[in-house]
Design a protein around this motif. Structure first.
Motif, PDB file in Angstrom:
ATOM      1  N   GLU A  98       4.832  -1.444 -11.595  1.00  0.00           N
ATOM      2  CA  GLU A  98       3.750  -2.321 -11.165  1.00  0.00           C
ATOM      3  C   GLU A  98       4.111  -2.888  -9.793  1.00  0.00           C
ATOM      4  OE1 GLU A  98       1.400  -6.409 -12.545  1.00  0.00           O
ATOM      5  OE2 GLU A  98       3.121  -5.659 -13.683  1.00  0.00           O
ATOM      6  N   VAL A  99       3.219  -2.721  -8.831  1.00  0.00           N
ATOM      7  CA  VAL A  99       3.445  -3.216  -7.467  1.00  0.00           C
ATOM      8  C   VAL A  99       2.674  -4.512  -7.296  1.00  0.00           C
ATOM      9  CG1 VAL A  99       3.230  -2.681  -5.010  1.00  0.00           C
ATOM     10  CG2 VAL A  99       3.694  -0.841  -6.650  1.00  0.00           C
TER      11      VAL A  99
ATOM     12  N   TYR B  88       2.129   6.636  -6.860  1.00  0.00           N
ATOM     13  CA  TYR B  88       1.023   7.469  -7.346  1.00  0.00           C
ATOM     14  C   TYR B  88       1.366   8.945  -7.177  1.00  0.00           C
ATOM     15  CZ  TYR B  88      -3.516   9.798  -7.424  1.00  0.00           C
ATOM     16  OH  TYR B  88      -4.552  10.661  -7.692  1.00  0.00           O
TER      17      TYR B  88
ATOM     18  N   SER C 182       0.830  -1.209   0.000  1.00  0.00           N
ATOM     19  CA  SER C 182       0.000   0.000   0.000  1.00  0.00           C
ATOM     20  C   SER C 182       0.862   1.255   0.000  1.00  0.00           C
ATOM     21  CB  SER C 182      -0.917  -0.010   1.228  1.00  0.00           C
ATOM     22  OG  SER C 182      -1.650   1.186   1.329  1.00  0.00           O
TER      23      SER C 182
ATOM     24  N   HIS D  88       2.550   1.743  -3.448  1.00  0.00           N
ATOM     25  CA  HIS D  88       1.552   2.200  -4.425  1.00  0.00           C
ATOM     26  C   HIS D  88       1.240   3.677  -4.218  1.00  0.00           C
ATOM     27  CE1 HIS D  88      -2.362   2.600  -6.436  1.00  0.00           C
ATOM     28  NE2 HIS D  88      -1.994   1.555  -7.161  1.00  0.00           N
TER      29      HIS D  88
ATOM     30  N   LEU E  98       3.108   5.344 -11.617  1.00  0.00           N
ATOM     31  CA  LEU E  98       2.404   4.065 -11.643  1.00  0.00           C
ATOM     32  C   LEU E  98       2.283   3.481 -13.050  1.00  0.00           C
ATOM     33  CD1 LEU E  98      -0.473   4.377  -9.007  1.00  0.00           C
ATOM     34  CD2 LEU E  98       1.494   2.833  -8.975  1.00  0.00           C
TER      35      LEU E  98
END
Length: 395
Positions: A269-270, A260, A253, A256, A265
């Motif tokens: 890629e997470v 962002y 989290s 990401h 993003l």
């Protein structure tokens, strides 16, 4: 990075107040068990009494002014530090027979230091405060901690009791998240979430920012991404696609969110994965925990790697995930070597066993304050520490 799962059944804490039995849910992010003995204390409780009870394993449930509770915790910390200083001096004192005096090994000194820190943390965690079901603290002059608690605990559901020391950690983590950490290698900030290690060691980020990229590095893997900072650095350097992996939901989290904020993003890629994602990449980077040892809390998984699990997993699986001509970057401090916890020969043997060869190594001295703190019990090891970026290739 792996985390220890919490029990599905919340533990409870029990105490008597005005001859009436009470109980509430117990919360501890460090995994500390619910104290078995609890007494109610308030503004009139002397610091010496509070510290003595805490040392004996008795928890102190606070019913006074919140700001006075903070002052009491500070007073208890001063007593713990004074006791620790006296104990250290006593252990260093020479015995009557001078020939019998033997300085502890670096590893023994490290374990003694960690044991003392753990005992200090347990003692100070004995000062407890109550929470209502909506994260309100029912004490005079208590601050609003709803957002900090939401970020760490999730949605509120029931009243509970927790350590004041843990709450102050939550508040500090909330401030880190809100304000962010300046990352010169990015020219931007990274915002660490609660339970995710903050990238305050800027020297290793500069190594990643400056090391030459392997030819054709259009795809990279960032193993154990944490805050996502290494993936962001690689993206800013021009790597076209990065897959960032982690096992910890908080880290996923956090990464990401940071990517962002940085508008990356589309290129990063997470994904949740234990070490490697599927496929091969021309560049694979990993900054594993630097010290072998057992973590005492979830955030310590960023520092301690039980039995070198992540280091062994990365070096053991790197060769088969490298594209032809690719490189794997291992970012690792040699602090464990200076502490006698992992010799250099063991690291080189793991590289050899993984079918890897060292292309080059880039070193940097740490710049954090502890490296120059002569009062630190581990000063000798920290002063000698070097952080390295090992560029590895498949044989």
């Amino acid at each position: 990075m792996p985390v220890t799962p919490a029990s599905d059944t919340p533990s409870r804490i029990h105490w008597s107040e005005g001859e009436v039995a009470h109980s509430a849910r117990w919360r501890s992010e460090s995994g500390m068990p619910a104290p078995k003995k609890v007494v109610v204390v308030n503004d009139q409780t002397p610091a010496d009494t509070a510290y003595r009870l805490a040392c004996e394993g008795t928890a102190l449930l606070w019913r006074g002014d919140f700001q006075n509770a903070r002052q009491l915790l500070q007073a208890m910390a001063r007593r713990a530090d004074t006791k620790g200083s006296k104990d250290t001096k006593a252990k260093r004192a020479k015995p009557a027979n001078a020939s019998a005096a033997v300085a502890p090994s670096p590893a023994a000194a490290f374990h003694l230091h960690r044991q003392a820190q753990s005992q200090r943390a347990r003692t100070l965690a004995m000062l407890l405060i109550p929470f209502d079901a909506d994260y309100t603290i029912p004490l005079r002059r208590a601050p609003s901690v709803t957002q900090a608690c939401n970020e760490a605990y999730g949605r509120p559901d029931a009243p509970f009791v927790a350590s004041l020391r843990e709450l102050l950690g939550l508040i500090g983590a909330h401030e880190w998240r809100k304000n962010g950490v300046d990352i010169p290698a990015l020219g931007a900030k990274i915002h660490p979430h609660y339970g995710v290690f903050s990238p305050i060691r800027g020297e290793y980020l500069e190594l990643v920012n400056q090391a030459p990229l392997p030819p054709g590095a259009t795809l990279a893997f960032d193993i154990g991404t944490g805050t996502g900072v290494l993936a962001a650095v690689l993206a800013r350097r021009g790597v076209g696609k990065i897959i960032a992996t982690d096992m910890d939901p908080r880290a996923l989290s956090c990464a990401h969110d940071n990517l962002y904020r940085l508008e990356l993003l589309e290129r990063v890629e997470v994904v949740q994965a234990d070490l490697f994602p599927e496929g091969q990449a021309a560049l694979i980077v990993c900054n594993p925990p630097w010290l072998p040892g057992r973590p005492s809390s979830s955030i310590e998984y960023a520092i301690y790697d039980p039995d070198n699990r992540m280091l062994k997993g990365y070096l053991g699986g790197l060769a088969r995930h490298l594209a032809p001509g690719g490189e794997g970057w291992l970012i690792l401090s040699d602090l464990a070597e200076h502490l006698g916890l992992r010799p250099r020969e063991q690291l080189l043997a793991l590289i050899e066993a993984g079918g890897l060869t060292v292309v080059a190594r880039h070193d940097v001295r740490p710049t954090h304050p502890r490296a120059s703190d002569a009062g630190d019990p581990l000063h000798a090891a920290r002063a000698a520490e070097v952080t390295s970026l090992w560029r590895l290739a498949a044989r």
